[in-house]
Enzyme design. Structure first.
Site, mmCIF file in Angstrom:
data_model
loop_
_atom_site.group_PDB
_atom_site.id
_atom_site.type_symbol
_atom_site.label_atom_id
_atom_site.label_comp_id
_atom_site.label_asym_id
_atom_site.label_seq_id
_atom_site.Cartn_x
_atom_site.Cartn_y
_atom_site.Cartn_z
ATOM 1 C CB SER A 17 22.390 20.075 -2.185
ATOM 2 O OG SER A 17 21.743 20.773 -1.155
ATOM 3 C CB CYS A 18 25.598 20.733 -7.089
ATOM 4 S SG CYS A 18 24.024 21.447 -7.626
ATOM 5 C CB THR A 19 28.790 16.594 -5.262
ATOM 6 O OG1 THR A 19 28.063 16.695 -4.031
ATOM 7 C CG2 THR A 19 30.226 16.180 -4.976
ATOM 8 C CD GLU B 161 29.151 21.795 -6.539
ATOM 9 O OE1 GLU B 161 28.891 21.508 -5.357
ATOM 10 O OE2 GLU B 161 28.946 21.018 -7.489
ATOM 11 N NE ARG C 265 28.714 17.722 -0.034
ATOM 12 C CZ ARG C 265 28.217 18.744 -0.722
ATOM 13 N NH1 ARG C 265 27.888 18.575 -2.000
ATOM 14 N NH2 ARG C 265 28.071 19.931 -0.176
#
EC number: 3.4.13.19
Length: 472
Positions: free
Chosen positions: A9-11, A102, A252
């Site tokens: 779930s990283c950005t 990521e 996103r």
């Protein structure tokens, strides 16, 4: 072996030196846990004597001898350590930074040709295996690439490396292959949990790198989906175009680009969003904080907003999500004394409710408020205090928004003031204790964060469902 821990779930946002406000390179990423999980974090300094000489993974059977000459580096590992190190982000004593990882997507064609390797490396391992041994961002790409080729990986990941001059982004391909691109100096990169690179030049090793046999691999397994007159698009070859991507990932990238390039009209569900763009103006640390806190403000997708419908407010996954563990901005500044060139801005917890705090990285210790995080909830550390503020403020976000904004502005202003004051002292020939400066910054933030918690708790208590307006 038990099922591996994965953090999907990283950005990530990367900012080239000609796109940043101060000529710096900036690498930033939220580390987010899986749905229903929360991972306490801490920030530490890993000294050479504390770096393993023989490394063993917890998540896989991978093990490897490491060089005997590691540099000191900062790290943001799991506070409890039961699932491995998960160092995530840091800067070494050569002022080279690394952010890993990521989690990204792939496809069945790639996995059929080069399957993932259960005994390989993953996010848990990468910073520990690479950062202490590299003296440039490019060296980081080459070291990690060699490890991937030799040992393989059990998951698909994107990894950022930076120094004063360059940012490189590496993406894994299947079990053993990889591709990397240097971020253009005048551009920024937005990368949610998807394979991102959309342009690659095999005959330009100054700006593009890959595993030695990648071109043959592509040809053998018919992975190139572009027409003969078009440039090679790695995203088509190695990435995904799933329905889930259009709900979880592409929005996103869209909202970050909407803020940094408002003149460009795009579809949040588009698979054609560019990997990198030139911003309409230069990008600041505050901009990076803002986009990584995004919950689709000023759109019908904002769960806290007044626009949209109950359905639209829940349709896209926000960047500023409840389960963020930590966020680091690795800020490598030019034309500064080497001991203060690299700044690691840190935040813990859900991004709409916190602040970024700058730390000098050429130190031996980190203040306890950021370094000592426990399993149980205590307000004497930054992680748990931020978690409490977010949980208390979330049900009445709009009521608390002014307090949160004031806290953010005042604490980040203090951070900038501290950085400037130290630079002035050093340029004047004065001696500065950087650990003491970090401690003073930590003490200030601790006081301001406690004050915010007090205010949020008081206001939230007055907004409880069982409140009653009459009293004796």
């Amino acid at each position: 072996m038990d099922k591996k821990i994965q953090r999907f779930s990283c950005t990530t946002i990367l900012v080239g030196k000609k796109a940043s406000y101060d000529g710096s390179t900036m690498v930033a990423r939220t580390e987010d846990s899986q749905n229903g999980d929360f991972t306490p974090k801490k920030m530490i300094v890993v000294k050479p004597e504390d770096q393993p000489r023989h490394y063993r993974s917890v998540q896989s059977s991978f093990e490897m001898d490491l060089p005997d000459n590691p540099m000191t580096y900062t790290s943001v590992p799991d506070a409890l350590g039961k699932d491995g190190i998960w160092a995530e982000a840091g800067v070494n004593e050569a002022n080279v930074a690394m952010s890993a990882t990521e989690t990204i997507t792939t496809n069945s064609r790639v996995l059929g040709a080069d399957p993932l390797v259960a005994s390989g490396i993953g996010e848990e391992d990468m910073v520990t295996l690479v950062l202490p041994y590299i003296r440039s961002a490019r060296e980081g790409v080459l070291r990690l690439g060699a490890i991937l080729e030799d040992y393989g990986t059990y998951e698909s990941n994107g990894v950022a490396f930076s120094d004063e001059h360059d940012i490189w982004w590496l993406e894994t391909i299947g079990g053993h292959h990889w591709i990397a691109r240097r971020v253009p100096d005048d551009a920024y990169v937005t990368n949610p949990n998807q394979f991102g690179i959309d342009h690659f030049e095999f005959n330009n090793p100054e700006d593009y790198l890959c595993s030695a046999d990648l071109k043959d691999f592509i040809d053998t397994y018919h992975l190139d989906l572009t027409y003969s007159h078009e440039h090679f698009n790695p995203r088509y070859a190695f990435g995904s175009q799933r329905d889930k991507d259009r709900q979880y990932n592409t929005p996103r990238a869209w909202i970050m680009q909407k803020f940094l390039n408002p003149e460009i009209v795009q579809d949040p569900r588009s698979f054609a969003l560019a990997w990198c763009q030139k911003p309409y103006r230069k990008i600041t640390v505050e901009d990076v904080k803002y986009v990584l806190s995004s919950h689709y403000q000023d759109t019908g997708y904002d769960p806290y907003g007044s626009e949209g419908t109950p359905v639209s407010k829940k349709v896209f996954r926000p960047i500023g999500i409840n389960r963020t563990s930590q966020t680091a901005i690795l800020h490598i500044r030019p034309n500064k004394p080497q001991e203060i060139a690299a700044i690691q801005w840190m935040a813990y917890g859900s991004m709409p409710f916190n602040t970024m705090v700058p730390f000098f990285t050429q130190v031996k210790t980190i203040p306890d408020y950021f370094a000592n995080t426990y399993e149980n909830v205590f307000t004497d550390n930054f992680y748990w205090t931020n978690r409490l503020i977010a949980a208390l403020a979330d049900p009445h976000y709009n009521h608390h928004e002014t307090d949160l904004d004031n806290y953010l502005e005042e604490t980040m202003a203090k951070g900038h003031a501290m950085l400037h004051a130290v630079e002035v002292q050093l340029l004047a020939g004065e001696t500065v204790d950087l650990e003491e400066e970090n401690q003073k910054m930590s003490d200030y933030v601790q006081g301001e964060t406690q004050t915010l918690l007090n205010k949020i708790l008081f206001d939230a208590s007055n907004l409880m469902t069982n409140r009653f307006s009459l009293s004796d």
